[in-house]
Design a protein around this motif. Structure first.
Motif, PDB file in Angstrom:
ATOM      1  N   GLN C 104      -0.683  -6.372   6.313  1.00 17.97           N
ATOM      2  CA  GLN C 104      -0.835  -5.435   7.420  1.00 17.97           C
ATOM      3  C   GLN C 104       0.261  -4.373   7.454  1.00 17.97           C
ATOM      4  OE1 GLN C 104      -3.620  -5.269   9.563  1.00 17.97           O
ATOM      5  NE2 GLN C 104      -4.263  -6.490   7.808  1.00 17.97           N
ATOM      6  N   LEU C 107      -0.690  -1.840   4.660  1.00 15.33           N
ATOM      7  CA  LEU C 107      -1.921  -1.101   4.954  1.00 15.33           C
ATOM      8  C   LEU C 107      -1.725  -0.136   6.125  1.00 15.33           C
ATOM      9  CD1 LEU C 107      -4.668  -3.848   4.451  1.00 15.33           C
ATOM     10  CD2 LEU C 107      -4.087  -1.938   2.944  1.00 15.33           C
ATOM     11  N   ALA C 108      -0.889  -0.514   7.067  1.00 16.94           N
ATOM     12  CA  ALA C 108      -0.617   0.397   8.184  1.00 16.94           C
ATOM     13  C   ALA C 108      -0.031   1.701   7.655  1.00 16.94           C
ATOM     14  CB  ALA C 108       0.336  -0.263   9.188  1.00 16.94           C
ATOM     15  N   TYR C 111      -2.811   3.690   5.910  1.00 15.96           N
ATOM     16  CA  TYR C 111      -3.771   4.277   6.848  1.00 15.96           C
ATOM     17  C   TYR C 111      -3.179   5.527   7.514  1.00 15.96           C
ATOM     18  CZ  TYR C 111      -7.083   4.769  10.623  1.00 15.96           C
ATOM     19  OH  TYR C 111      -8.025   5.279  11.485  1.00 15.96           O
ATOM     20  N   GLU C 112      -1.966   5.387   7.953  1.00 15.51           N
ATOM     21  CA  GLU C 112      -1.327   6.529   8.610  1.00 15.51           C
ATOM     22  C   GLU C 112      -1.113   7.683   7.636  1.00 15.51           C
ATOM     23  OE1 GLU C 112       1.055   3.567  11.657  1.00 15.51           O
ATOM     24  OE2 GLU C 112       2.188   5.152  10.634  1.00 15.51           O
ATOM     25  N   VAL C 297      -8.477   2.837   3.039  1.00 18.88           N
ATOM     26  CA  VAL C 297      -8.065   1.900   4.085  1.00 18.88           C
ATOM     27  C   VAL C 297      -8.722   2.278   5.410  1.00 18.88           C
ATOM     28  CG1 VAL C 297      -6.121   0.887   5.350  1.00 18.88           C
ATOM     29  CG2 VAL C 297      -5.848   1.581   2.946  1.00 18.88           C
ATOM     30  N   ARG C 299      -9.289   1.068   9.701  1.00 17.84           N
ATOM     31  CA  ARG C 299      -8.703   0.287  10.788  1.00 17.84           C
ATOM     32  C   ARG C 299      -9.806  -0.129  11.744  1.00 17.84           C
ATOM     33  NH1 ARG C 299      -3.949   2.566  14.550  1.00 17.84           N
ATOM     34  NH2 ARG C 299      -5.566   4.091  15.064  1.00 17.84           N
ATOM     35  N   HIS C 303      -6.567  -3.764  13.276  1.00 20.87           N
ATOM     36  CA  HIS C 303      -6.428  -4.538  12.045  1.00 20.87           C
ATOM     37  C   HIS C 303      -6.801  -3.622  10.867  1.00 20.87           C
ATOM     38  CE1 HIS C 303      -6.557  -8.247   9.620  1.00 20.87           C
ATOM     39  NE2 HIS C 303      -7.528  -7.633   8.967  1.00 20.87           N
ATOM     40  N   TYR C 304      -5.984  -3.665   9.842  1.00 21.57           N
ATOM     41  CA  TYR C 304      -6.240  -2.791   8.694  1.00 21.57           C
ATOM     42  C   TYR C 304      -6.952  -3.563   7.596  1.00 21.57           C
ATOM     43  CZ  TYR C 304      -2.938   0.127  11.165  1.00 21.57           C
ATOM     44  OH  TYR C 304      -2.312   0.873  12.130  1.00 21.57           O
ATOM     45  N   ARG C 305      -7.844  -2.867   6.891  1.00 21.81           N
ATOM     46  CA  ARG C 305      -8.575  -3.530   5.811  1.00 21.81           C
ATOM     47  C   ARG C 305      -9.024  -2.497   4.779  1.00 21.81           C
ATOM     48  NH1 ARG C 305     -13.864  -2.487   5.845  1.00 21.81           N
ATOM     49  NH2 ARG C 305     -14.688  -1.413   7.673  1.00 21.81           N
ATOM     50  N   TRP C 306      -9.373  -2.984   3.608  1.00 19.69           N
ATOM     51  CA  TRP C 306      -9.921  -2.140   2.566  1.00 19.69           C
ATOM     52  C   TRP C 306     -11.394  -1.862   2.865  1.00 19.69           C
ATOM     53  CZ3 TRP C 306      -6.272  -0.233  -0.234  1.00 19.69           C
ATOM     54  CH2 TRP C 306      -5.150  -0.981  -0.551  1.00 19.69           C
TER      55      TRP C 306
END
Ligand SMILES: Cc1ncc(COP(=O)(O)O)c(C=O)c1O
Ligand SMILES: Cc1ncc(COP(=O)(O)O)c(C=O)c1O
Lengths: 495, 455, 495, 455
Positions: C104, C107-108, C111-112, C297, C299, C303-306
């Motif tokens: 997480q 991935l955060a 994502y950002e 990525v 969200r 929660h972050y995910r592929w």
């Protein structure tokens, strides 16, 4: 390429703003407590700062770039892992007063280091706190004094020091309120025993020795010396700078020494950092244990803790605000774990092999040894007296010419009693080819000395600056930049 | 063989050149009776992989938590560039710059460092570092005793508000030379070293007065008043100062009408990590007139054969390797690498940066104290103005409070009872610029709850 | 000082044994699968290895040591924090297939970063996976093709590329199975619109442009170009190498581009590392989002995910085994957080200020500009055609002479259409004094060219080697060491 | 201003020199209608201290645990020296070595790297790196298609036992050029790509056959047999290999009677950290005859004006900046810094070190499998000999087992069901030299318990 002073790069208003917080709004400090002008710190960008110091670094010789056979300094490879592991966030972020709950990892390392150093030196107990060799010496002599005083023997304030000793030995004795008696050396490099017998007496606090001595030879009658000093009521102090020569072969404790400091930044390969930090951990025979400087680490039931002053009322006390150079100690700990028992013995073996090999090769190349009939320890002395007389090129000229050859110079003019002295210590981490290359360079310089010594007087030629005027440095003292005191118009700021 | 390059072949050739059969033969000058036979009590070698794992596990045990510890070692932001450059092999693995031409990097760094420190302290000259703040104070005391020709005493006025460990170190290092530290009490109301306390002391011949700024309790001393008082009595003034604070505060060289003589302190806040207490470095600066009494190395600027500027160690005649038993100190190896880090740190921060850090440290303490105002059972122990540390008097035993906060991941500070029985229920807390408003709130709330919970 | 090849330092039996485990006892691999001779890896000690590579490093020019105005390359300061934070143990130790529970934090950041890059470029969606500019181009052109194919428009396989374009543009088009149509440039450095109108048609897949162009000038009629291409049914591809020039001033999305790659190793200051790794994240307009390369990525509820292939059936697929150069992406993320919105805009402002200032100063110093009537973007072109004719010293000679002055050379002979071309890009992180120093150096070289051009032909003089024979390198190909193929007896291994 | 050195004064002087009033004026060629007005959706700048805290917190979230993940990225010990040297500014912040005289450090490193890789793979020449293992395979395929003059097809024999992501990447990159990948099934009993499978394929004109060694399941292929089969049919052989394994295994250049033509793979195991999947580097080597078809940079040794050895980029006529649309590839920036790390890694390990690493990786897998022998519900899926990875067939859904072990701090491996429906209850596990006997025991016990617990 020249590198201007960082102050010459400074421009009002420039700043690496990512590196600092905004100013706090309120300021309740009364004006009379405040400074009136800002300090002269450079105003530079982060790029210019990084560039400046990166470029400055390139002007240094170092182990990582050059063979560095500086006698008495044990310039061996500093494993990079020792650095990176000592700088793990958990270690680097640990506050010295962190509670025991947050200290067991660090203390375990320190405790085990104490134990290993005891084994290595043959001493009964170790304190890790001294921050360099000289402070280890201070701790040692202070313990010797405290020991005598504690027995009510108040007159023992004389410390015997061989004339070849490192300058820190007599200086330390003085700092501990003692007086120094110098001992002469005999032609073979051993302490003059007759002189020693004459020197000892009821005022003898002890003797400071290193063995092998700073002359690069093993003091063969060490047991006699120990007996003489001990019988006179003095104690024996071992200057650990030369421990690299004897690891696993003979232990100071077994030679009769009562106290020893170890230069962890030599034998235990922590870096010199361009002049420190070092670490001068001390080891003692049982009778001196109560006097050890604090803090010391103890283990109770698998839990580690500091030994405090209450438990050690006779301690000479505290020698640093916290516990000395902890980060250096961690590096030494990692080093010892990497080498292990067998590796620690090999250190002395190969350091000695390299020194003896380099010694005979230089002799074959036409150089004179200060002690031609002796084995080299981990280091040895070449004297250029004959060459200086014949050609005019002296030890300093050879040293500077070596820089042009890409080698750091050996130690020059120390010990003082050997004329035109080069004290050479290759260390165990250098390869045969490196040593052979150094011998060839010395041969080239020797040939040059005979051909045209004046060329050597101009050396070095390839370094960032040519030979520097030390006399001017001392006479026209310039130890602090101010735009006005620049010796000549600074060259146009180049990049 | 770890770190030993010799092949079997090398070894044979080298032994042959020397003319011996074995490496063992090279140790034949050691009397047989003394020989030891290796080490039985040292573990076998580990590979770097194995040591890495061990050390990573040990380091992971020692979590810093949210820490308000100060008391002589301070958590500051250190720019990444500082240690990435400092640990470059050329700085890291060089020796003391004896061969100046091969050490211009280190020497120029020292010269720049000396300039920055001199200016920060308002004095003329600085050395190239001493071991740490405590030993720097000990050396300053020795230096003052040597330098003060007007005083025949070896007595030093040492405020009780100086870090207790510093006082211990100064004593340990100087008492064998007959130096006596006369304790100057602090005012229980202000936490300051008041003039009245000095005037109450009976002896009148002192070599030096130590002035901490801020003092161990974080309180700002009346450095001007104390300096003037000492100056009038031919007592040398030694400032023992926090270098971050110096960005804001009047420096020792400018104290009182004529300025202090010597200043020293702990350099750690200038870019050196906490690192369990070391390696740090001690700084020491003084007025020009005292330079020949200064201990330690000094780098100077000079010219080379071609008239080009360069740097070299200078005034070596003060040092042990030349002057031996008459040297100003026995110091040899100092804390060079830390000085390199500090010089890079000060360059990156610059005058504005260091001032902002100081003002945020102070501002955060103010904010913390404001938050605690009115909290039941918590009160500032002193009235004196603090810099970035303060003593809090708690209505519950400090050890209980510390344990309770530790369990929440907060290291609240140090209890003072062990050092100052009169400050038994007192806690010394520190805030640096690293603390956010959330951190302060979390701490204040937890502290408040813990003290209250004790009832 | 010369540095022998590491193989020349190798000695049978030497090894850095701390670095490897013992051999495992059992070996059940049948002989026919085993290699019969060990690979030619050097047998050296750790010290010799460290010394070798440390010394090699010192032979490089780099941002951290030199001004490096290499046009089109955006050689700006790489903040050290970006490196140290991207190398935190948690990031460096994270396996690409680590479960979501252990991902997480990483991935955060990703994502950002996607979000911030969308904002910066004015595009609707971003994929971070391409591993350099050229792979970003490949992703872009592949998406354009996939878009047309998905619409059943199978004949659109022509890609228009201005003649000044970087070589990767035409090469990429070919790699995507397209054919390249070159567009001429007009005298002012803009695309020749008439030629463009002629070139577009039903086979036009799209056009690859960068704006400002590689000629260092802003393509003023970009909206006309966009209209022409769009009307012809093609899409617009933006080569992000020049984003540094326009951050916060104009966004590719707003200029009408449908797809863009960003060179994070240029504008977003991740290091070039002596030739990579880079990162060529791509951004797209809404209509291309379904085609983005994976992974991306997402969200959901914090929660972050592929995003996986099932959700993106039209994706052009996967361009790297995992997710591209994650460590580079972390560096770019840190950089953007350090700069923030305002800092990102300042990048373009000061890059442009520096380029225009340097341009006018060089013009004042007597140099000719390729486009004297135009503003510089973040870079500009000097043409040495006149000097080459008058003195014989050409762009290459100027470039080499700059090395002796302590400056890395600008880009030479690119773009190809400008004769004796120097493409100069100072970047925003360099100070006025640095730029002034560079101008002075150029003046000195110019004077030298007029005085004695043959001296410049010998440049560089101060680098570790003098000018190298490229023709020999290609003719007598020596790309792999073997003791026998050494061109001359290697010099005695020196340290 | 972060990273911008301009003072107010500088700015004024520079604008004046240019002859404009404001920086804004420098953007006057941008049509007004297109102008944007800054960024509204990007957070404000943080200081380095703030970002450090953020990143430390994020990194702390992502704990690796005791990991048995492999599947294309491998946890190996990396000597501390590797990255301490690689991140030196001179390597880290240099560009591609276009100005050879100013880039001898990087160029010599590449030359040394090329030598090491060529030798490791048993081939003549290597390039200076490609992006990663998967794209290296794609480039190898493109290269083979260009090079194979005997084949008129654009078909490639691609075993299903090649890493599924690699197959995806090769497809994504090459299909636009009309290249078709013909899947070669693996033998469900051995996990190998058997000759029989090849012979069963109907088409007979192929440009190249890809041979993974070991394959994705960790199983060693009969590279000799496969190579001979392909050679006989004028099919070029591309080895896609694990570089650590190459220290032990017969290299592609020596496969079969005549050797493979091209070899490529993922360089990450050679000193590059796991780092979420990149940056890694792809290596590619080939027979001398194919060098002009090779994509990417190549460094060559040559002489300078004075006859001294030096290094430069060579054969640039293959590359995009010269050949443009006719280049062998569009690659420009590659993975230089990773190559630097790998070269230092390979130098530190040397032939013995790398071989020992390989043998420990393999030995640890053997020990793990031995421990698991007889464990209820756990069995090796294939009979073929594994290198350092193995597929385990479990008697419980893989996702449940993974979750259960994750909670105990163990990352057990990757489930294969998503990629290979036929291997639904299969887990791919990997052991490198980093695993101790205790680690293996802990894993085996936990795995055994979890599988059993499912019943
Ligand atoms: C023989 C000897 N003794 C003592 C010392 C002093 O050690 P340090 O420099 O760590 O204080 C040294 C090192 O310089 C030395 O060589
Ligand atoms: C204009 C332009 N386009 C594309 C590229 C290709 O980028 P990369 O080298 O990252 O593949 C570059 C950089 O070299 C460039 O300058």
């Amino acid at each position: 390429m020249d590198e201007a002073l960082i102050f010459e790069r400074s421009r009002p208003g420039r700043a690496a703003t990512s590196q600092f917080p905004e100013s706090a709004q309120s300021n309740d400090i009364p004006a009379e407590l405040l400074r009136t002008s800002p300090p002269l710190l450079p105003q530079t960008s982060e790029l210019d700062t990084v560039r400046h110091f990166t470029r400055l670094s390139q002007k240094n010789f170092s182990i990582d770039t050059h063979f560095y056979p500086l006698g008495s300094c044990t310039m061996k490879y500093n494993p990079r892992a020792c650095n990176s592991l000592a700088m793990l966030p958990g270690f680097v972020g640990r506050h010295p007063l962190a509670p025991a709950t947050r200290s067991q990892g660090f203390l375990a390392c320190m405790y085990e280091l104490q134990e290993m150093l005891q084994e290595v030196t043959g001493m009964a107990a170790v304190s890790l706190t001294p921050m360099a060799g000289a402070q280890g010496e201070l701790a040692g002599v202070a313990m010797i004094r405290a020991y005598h005083v504690n027995r009510g023997d108040l007159v023992r304030t004389e410390v015997l020091v061989p004339d070849a000793a490192h300058g820190t030995n007599p200086a330390t004795a003085t700092m501990c309120g003692c007086t120094v008696k110098e001992l002469p050396t005999d032609a073979q490099g051993d302490v003059d025993l007759a002189a020693l017998r004459n020197a000892v007496g009821p005022q003898t606090a002890g003797i400071m020795l290193t063995n092998p001595s700073t002359l690069g030879v093993f003091e063969r009658r060490i047991d006699e010396i120990a007996a003489i000093v001990h019988e006179a009521g003095g104690l024996l102090y071992y200057d650990g700078a030369n421990l690299n020569a004897i690891l696993g072969k003979v232990r100071p404790g077994d030679m009769g020494f009562d106290v020893i400091h170890m230069n962890l930044h030599k034998t235990f390969s922590t870096p010199h950092g361009g002049g420190g930090p070092g670490s001068g951990a001390v080891g003692v025979a049982p009778r001196l244990e109560p006097f050890l400087p604090l803090p010391v680490v103890a283990r109770d039931d698998g839990h580690y803790r500091w030994v405090d002053a209450d438990e050690r009322p006779l301690s000479i006390g505290r020698l640093s605000a916290f516990m000395g150079n902890a980060g250096v100690l961690l590096r030494a700990y990692v080093y010892m774990r990497l080498l292990g028992a067998a590796g620690m013995e090999r250190v002395a073996e190969y350091a000695t092999l390299n020194a003896n090999y380099l010694m005979v090769e230089l002799r074959k190349a036409g150089f004179d040894l200060a002690f031609p009939d002796r084995r080299a320890s981990h280091e040895f002395i070449v004297t250029l007296k004959r060459q200086a007389k014949a050609t005019g090129a002296n030890a300093m000229d050879f040293a500077k010419a070596l820089l042009d050859e890409g080698y750091h110079a050996p130690t020059t003019y120390f010990p003082l009693l050997v004329p035109e002295c080069l004290l050479i210590e290759p260390t165990e981490t250098e390869s045969k080819e490196t040593i052979d290359g150094f011998v060839q360079a010395m041969q080239r310089i020797l040939a040059q000395a005979h051909e045209d010594a004046s060329h050597l007087k101009g050396a070095p030629y390839s370094t960032p600056v040519r030979r520097l005027d030390d006399v001017r440095a001392a006479r026209q003292l310039d130890v602090c930049y101010a735009p006005a005191n620049t010796p000549e118009a600074p060259e146009a700021a180049e990049l | 063989m770890p770190y030993i390059p010799h092949t079997e072949d090398d070894q044979q050739q080298m032994l042959k050149a020397i003319g011996v059969d074995s490496i063992e033969a090279l140790f034949d000058e050691i009397p047989a009776a003394l020989r030891c036979d290796g080490f039985s009590n040292i573990p076998a070698a580990l590979t770097e992989m194995q040591v890495s794992r061990l050390m990573n596990e040990r380091a992971a045990q020692d979590q810093a938590g949210l820490s308000f510890l100060g008391a002589g070692a301070y958590e500051h932001h250190i720019p990444a560039a500082v240690w990435e450059i400092t640990t470059r092999g050329e700085f890291y693995s060089a020796y003391t710059p004896y061969q100046a031409e091969a050490s211009q990097g280190t020497l120029q760094v020292i010269y720049e460092y000396q300039t920055m420190i001199s200016s920060l302290l308002g004095l003329d000259v600085s050395n190239a570092s001493l071991y740490d703040g405590a030993t720097a104070l000990a050396e300053a005391v020795l230096m003052a005793v040597r330098a003060n020709r007007r005083s025949r005493s070896r007595r030093i006025l040492m405020p009780r508000a100086v870090h207790p460990y510093y006082r211990d170190v100064v004593h340990a290092i100087t008492h064998t030379q007959g130096i006596h530290l006369t304790e100057v009490p602090f005012d229980p109301a202000t936490g300051r070293t008041e003039l009245t306390a000095l005037e109450a002391i009976e002896d009148d011949d002192f070599a030096a007065l130590v002035i901490p700024q801020p003092n161990f309790f974080g309180v700002l001393e009346d450095a001007d008043g104390l300096t003037d008082w000492a100056r009038k009595r031919d007592i040398l003034v030694i400032g023992a100062v926090n270098p971050t604070a110096m960005a804001l505060l009047k420096p020792p060289g400018e104290w009182g009408a004529e300025g202090g003589h010597i200043a020293c302190g702990e350099g750690q806040p200038l870019g050196v990590p906490l690192s369990s207490g070391g390696p740090y470095f001690g700084f020491l600066a003084c007025q020009q007139a005292l330079v020949r009494q200064m201990p330690g190395r000094i780098a100077g600027r000079t010219l080379d054969l071609e008239g080009k500027q360069g740097f070299t160690l200078t005034l070596q005649a003060r040092e042990q390797h030349i002057r031996r038993s008459k040297a100003t100190s026995n110091i040899c190896t100092n804390q060079g690498l830390m000085v390199t880090a500090a010089t890079i740190y000060m360059s990156l921060l610059g005058p504005t940066g260091l001032t902002n850090v100081a003002s945020q440290c102070h501002g955060n303490l103010r904010r913390l104290l404001d938050r605690l105002e009115g909290a039941a059972g918590i009160a500032p122990a002193f009235r004196g103005l603090p810099f970035h540390e303060a003593v809090l008097k708690l209505d519950r035993p400090v050890s209980e409070v510390l344990a309770e906060l530790d369990a929440q991941g907060i290291v609240a500070g140090v209890g003072l009872g062990e050092w100052y029985p009169e400050l038994d229920r007192c806690l010394l807390v520190c805030t640096t610029e690293t603390k956010t408003d959330d951190d302060l709130a979390r701490f204040a709330d937890a502290l408040g709850a813990a003290v209250k919970g004790g009832h």
